[in-house]
Write an enzyme that holds these catalytic residues in place. Sequence first.
Site, PDB file in Angstrom:
ATOM      1  N   VAL A 264       0.848  -1.182   0.000  1.00 20.45           N
ATOM      2  CA  VAL A 264       0.000   0.000   0.000  1.00 20.45           C
ATOM      3  C   VAL A 264       0.891   1.243   0.000  1.00 20.45           C
ATOM      4  O   VAL A 264       1.847   1.331   0.781  1.00 20.45           O
ATOM      5  CB  VAL A 264      -0.945   0.028   1.217  1.00 20.45           C
ATOM      6  CG1 VAL A 264      -1.822   1.274   1.173  1.00 20.45           C
ATOM      7  CG2 VAL A 264      -1.819  -1.227   1.241  1.00 20.45           C
TER       8      VAL A 264
ATOM      9  N   ASP B 152     -12.124 -10.840   9.822  1.00 27.70           N
ATOM     10  CA  ASP B 152     -10.759 -10.644  10.348  1.00 27.70           C
ATOM     11  C   ASP B 152     -10.687  -9.414  11.244  1.00 27.70           C
ATOM     12  O   ASP B 152      -9.778  -8.591  11.115  1.00 27.70           O
ATOM     13  CB  ASP B 152      -9.762 -10.525   9.198  1.00 27.70           C
ATOM     14  CG  ASP B 152      -8.325 -10.818   9.646  1.00 27.70           C
ATOM     15  OD1 ASP B 152      -8.155 -11.417  10.723  1.00 27.70           O
ATOM     16  OD2 ASP B 152      -7.383 -10.451   8.916  1.00 27.70           O
TER      17      ASP B 152
END
Length: 226
Positions: free
Chosen positions: A62, A179
């Site tokens: 990212v 998650d």
Amino acid sequence: MRQKTLCPLCGQETPPNARFCPSCGAGLHDPRRDTGLLTGRRLLHNRYTVDRKLAQGGQSAVYLARDTLDGNIERAIKEMSESNLSPEERQKAVNDFMREARMLYNLNHPALARVYDIFVEDNKYFLVMEYVPGHNLEDEMVVVRKEPLEWELVVGWGVALCDVLAYLHAQQPPIIYRDLKPANVMLRPDQTIKLIDFGIARWLHPLRLTDTMQLGTDGYAPLEQY
């Protein structure tokens, strides 16, 4: 144990330092497999200028980038990783990446990062998202505070997380996040939070007899998975 190197064309294991695949003869250096090296580059016909890398894991990297066509506003660009993937594994990674993009594109909630664009360049897949400044709740506990957190803050974050999970479950079909953990919750400078990383989230299929795989993180996954 040596990590296996697979041919990007035929998927066969190759010897260490080999320049060509002994099975099909393909060159073994595939620039698509290099992830996390785009700092200073321009993407999508020079629209996005990559300033620096924010994070990198096994599935993606990212970056912080600027959108030169929208007042140099900051965006986060997610690059799909293809390191050591066989052709079958690459197709699954692409499918998962595109599922995450489609899932997030139509969502609109203050605790979710918006998705603005998805594009392919040099046969690599990229996702353009809202940049969320700050750090995650795991860093807030371990690095910043280094002491127990005030219960009033934790209750506030818990209420906000319940709200965004209720929003996801109210979609048609419902979205199951799978998650939830401190490392996937960003704490902004104004103390509001955003839920990030939908890499293993998926839509609910109510007609399936066995609905979900055992995914998540030890210590945070649902007890029924154990």
